[in-house]
Scaffold this motif. Structure first.
Motif, short mmCIF file in Angstrom:
data_model
loop_
_atom_site.label_atom_id
_atom_site.label_comp_id
_atom_site.label_asym_id
_atom_site.label_seq_id
_atom_site.Cartn_x
_atom_site.Cartn_y
_atom_site.Cartn_z
N UNK A 612 0.83 -1.21 0.00
CA UNK A 612 0.00 0.00 0.00
C UNK A 612 0.86 1.26 0.00
N UNK A 613 1.96 1.24 0.77
CA UNK A 613 2.83 2.41 0.82
C UNK A 613 3.43 2.69 -0.55
N UNK A 614 3.82 1.63 -1.27
CA UNK A 614 4.35 1.83 -2.61
C UNK A 614 3.34 2.43 -3.55
N UNK A 615 2.12 1.96 -3.48
CA UNK A 615 1.07 2.50 -4.35
C UNK A 615 0.73 3.95 -3.98
N UNK A 616 0.74 4.24 -2.69
CA UNK A 616 0.42 5.58 -2.23
C UNK A 616 1.43 6.59 -2.78
N UNK A 617 2.70 6.20 -2.79
CA UNK A 617 3.73 7.13 -3.24
C UNK A 617 3.94 7.13 -4.75
N UNK A 618 3.84 5.96 -5.37
CA UNK A 618 4.22 5.86 -6.78
C UNK A 618 3.07 5.48 -7.70
N UNK A 619 1.86 5.48 -7.17
CA UNK A 619 0.70 5.20 -8.01
C UNK A 619 0.80 3.85 -8.69
N UNK A 620 0.57 3.84 -10.00
CA UNK A 620 0.59 2.59 -10.75
C UNK A 620 1.95 2.20 -11.29
N UNK A 621 2.99 2.96 -10.98
CA UNK A 621 4.32 2.61 -11.49
C UNK A 621 4.73 1.26 -10.91
N UNK A 622 5.21 0.34 -11.74
CA UNK A 622 5.40 -1.05 -11.30
C UNK A 622 6.71 -1.29 -10.54
N UNK A 623 6.87 -0.63 -9.40
CA UNK A 623 8.02 -0.90 -8.55
C UNK A 623 7.53 -1.65 -7.32
N UNK A 624 8.25 -2.69 -6.94
CA UNK A 624 7.83 -3.55 -5.84
C UNK A 624 8.70 -3.29 -4.60
N UNK A 625 8.10 -3.57 -3.43
CA UNK A 625 8.80 -3.41 -2.17
C UNK A 625 8.66 -4.69 -1.35
N UNK A 626 9.42 -5.71 -1.71
CA UNK A 626 9.34 -6.99 -0.98
C UNK A 626 9.98 -6.88 0.39
N UNK A 627 9.58 -7.76 1.28
CA UNK A 627 10.07 -7.75 2.65
C UNK A 627 10.76 -9.06 3.00
N UNK A 628 11.76 -8.96 3.85
CA UNK A 628 12.24 -10.12 4.57
C UNK A 628 11.45 -10.17 5.87
#
Length: 639
Positions: A612-628
């Motif tokens: 959600x944080x990625x979408x909030x900041x970058x909209x539909x741009x396809x960058x992912x934020x995976x977690x360990x």
């Protein structure tokens, strides 16, 4: 709805609703306060009104919120005038708007990193300046703020307040119909900071509203204001709840590493034994290893060409004294930073309660005030142990900075390198570098402007593979070298170079400048450029982390309300004893202390809010934020 807190005479606080809708220019609105009560009754009033889900407006969360949390009153949303005011004071997005509005009032405390922040420059990023990114329609969300408005608010017609209102570009005014018993600021009692009169608080809120509304990017600044204020709430809550800490485990760690606890003034047994080895190897029986001056002299007397006693320099030397000296320095660090004295000072009732400082650095990254919470060594992390019936959900964002850089620059190729995989491995698979180690070196070189060594050799490959990303950081570096300011995705700006920097540049420009003057000026310019190069990325990463934590905090509160813990964690305090809650944060890593029965749901919430944080900041741009992510009983169980 927003609710403003301000002083209404000695020992009383006014609780005043402020409409979200803008007040038409030239009109005035008089609002009856919801309550005017003694400070001691404020927690009760806040608890009752919180059910309407307002956004509270107060001067300083670090001062106002602890008294509420202590009695179990948690608020969902707030507007922290101090933190938001510091951002707006220096953001280039508000530069034009500031010239037409009154100055920030003297009663409002400066931001935690304000001595490092100056007005700043053009924004970098791709976030559309659209209201959809800040929440739209329906029930209020964490990041909802008031709609764009040119409204200005005011209070009783004291002369200084009237002057502010008349300078606020003819905007409408909101008056709190509160009589002040005393025109001076009211205090909440012994040990509590003064609260400004409600008229002045309303006026400052109006000023900040106008700055945002008239800025170059209102939606970005609204989101940043909401996220920064949410971070302030989280900082207070984490201190109140505390990081679960086992004194027994910590003492076992110290004894295993240092030996039994020594008597006051004495060195631990193992340190004393190692110190004797060093003295013998250096043939200096009276050497004080804790004195850098004495140690440096002893090393030179032993024939070692050293400029300092730093670890990295010592590691390059070959001498019988070096291995035990390095071992001594490591143990000395453990003793001074997290030894028995630290344990007695910072851990009580099974909790380490650090004082977090949201926005404590120029980039917006957090700091702490004492305790070293952001520098816990691995040995000591064994003492972070969940309560019985509870566990820890530990998560960290993988390669956060380069992923944020991909989103900032809109570099689709860099985003693709990290899609569904480790980003460094993606660079290898794309043929940019030979192995993962080279990928890490290359990315660090790009972030910090390396021009030599392996980093300097690999950075040009990144520029060819990811031209948009490299162009963004190169542009930020060039701005910094010219003494300009740069700005994060949402609007936090970098500081100006210090006066000594400008003096050096001026000397180099003088017709009588020497070659030394010119070299020094070029070096300092490049150094500042490296700072601004990193600032735009690191600062924007801090904004992503704030949005992640803020969204997660809301999810945890909802989960706790739906299903309180079967076994309370009493040491976490009345507010958090029966609900999962954040207990630790370090740049891109967080820990949630949760009832064991909620562990999987909490882990899911942690993952989903990162998306959600990625979408909030970058909209539909396809960058992912995976977690360990790991669910563990002890922090030591995280690999």
């Amino acid at each position: 709805m927003r609710i403003v807190l301000g002083a209404a005479g000695a020992g009383r606080v006014a609780v005043v609703p402020v409409p979200d809708a803008p007040v038409p220019a030239g009109e005035q609105t008089v609002i009856e306060p919801l309550a005017v009560v003694p400070f001691a009754e404020l927690p009760r009033v806040v608890r009752e009104l919180e059910s309407s889900r307002p956004r509270w407006v107060w001067d300083d969360t670090r001062v106002r919120y602890p008294q509420l949390v202590a009695v179990g009153v948690i608020v969902e949303r707030v507007h922290d005038l101090r933190l938001v005011g510091a951002i707006l004071e220096h953001s280039t997005l508000t530069e034009a708007a500031r010239s037409g509005l009154p100055a920030r009032p003297a009663w409002l405390a400066p931001g935690p990193a304000e001595n490092a922040v100056g007005a700043s420059a053009s924004p970098a990023g791709v976030l559309p300046d659209a209201p959809g990114h800040a929440g739209a329609g329906g029930a209020p969300t964490l990041f909802d703020l008031v709609p764009p408005a040119d409204a200005s608010t005011d209070g009783p017609e004291r002369p200084d307040v009237r002057d502010r209102r008349e300078r606020s570009a003819g905007a409408g005014a909101v008056h709190a119909d509160v009589a002040l018993d005393d025109p001076v600021r009211a205090t909440a009692g012994a040990g509590r900071a003064a609260l400004a009169p409600v008229a002045e608080v309303l006026a400052e809120l109006a000023r900040q509203d106008a700055l945002v509304a008239e800025s170059a990017a209102p939606a970005k600044l609204r989101l940043l204001a909401a996220a920064e204020s949410a971070g302030a709430l989280i900082g207070v809550e984490m201190q109140a709840a505390g990081l679960p800490w086992s004194v027994d485990v910590h003492e076992r760690v110290l004894e295993a590493e240092l030996g039994p606890r020594p008597s006051p003034g004495a060195k631990p047994a193992r340190m004393a034994a190692i110190a004797a080895e060093v003295r013998a190897a250096l043939e200096a029986p009276a050497l004080n290893l804790d004195s850098q001056v004495d140690l440096l002299r002893a090393l030179r007397n032993a024939g070692l060409d050293v400029a300092s006693t730093g670890k990295w320099e010592l590691q390059e030397l070959e001498h019988p004294a070096i291995p035990p000296l390095l071992a001594y320095k490591k143990l000395a660090r453990l003793l001074s930073a997290n030894g028995w004295a630290w344990l007695e000072e910072w851990v009580a009732d099974g909790r380490f309660r650090a004082e977090y400082v949201p926005g404590g650095t120029a980039t917006g990254r957090w700091a702490t005030s004492g305790g070293g919470a952001l520098q816990l060594p691995k040995q000591v992390r064994r003492a972070v142990v969940a309560d019985p019936g509870w566990c820890l959900v530990v998560a960290d964002a993988a390669q956060l900075d380069p992923r944020v850089l991909a989103g900032l620059s809109g570099d689709a190729a860099m985003a693709a390198a990290g899609r569904g995989r480790d980003l460094y491995s993606g660079l290898v698979e794309s043929g940019v570098v030979a192995d993962r180690a080279q990928a890490k070196v290359a990315i660090l070189g790009a972030m910090y402007g390396a021009t030599s060594g392996d980093s300097g050799r690999l950075v040009p490959r990144l520029a060819r593979a990811y031209p948009r990303a490299m162009a963004l950081v190169d542009r930020a570096a060039a701005d910094g070298e010219r003494g300009r300011r740069v700005t994060t995705l949402l609007g936090r700006s970098s500081p100006l170079p210090p006066a000594t920097w400008w003096q050096g540049q001026a000397r180099a420009a003088d017709p009588e400048a020497t070659g030394v003057d010119e070299r020094r000026a070029r070096s300092s310019a490049r150094e500042w450029g490296r700072f601004t190069r990193n600032f735009v990325v690191q600062g924007s990463s801090a904004e992503w982390a704030l949005c992640w934590m803020a969204a997660l905090r809301a999810r945890l509160a909802a989960l706790g309300a739906q299903a309180p813990a079967e076994r309370p964690a009493a040491a976490s305090g009345v507010a958090f004893a029966r609900m999962p809650h954040l207990v630790y944060f370090l740049h891109d890593e967080l820990i949630v202390h949760t009832p064991a029965e909620h562990a999987e749901r909490v882990a899911q919430a942690v993952r989903e809010t990162a998306v959600e944080a990625g979408r909030l900041l970058f909209g539909g741009f396809p960058v992912e934020f995976p977690l360990g992510l790991r669910v563990v009983g002890s922090y030591a169980d995280v690999e």
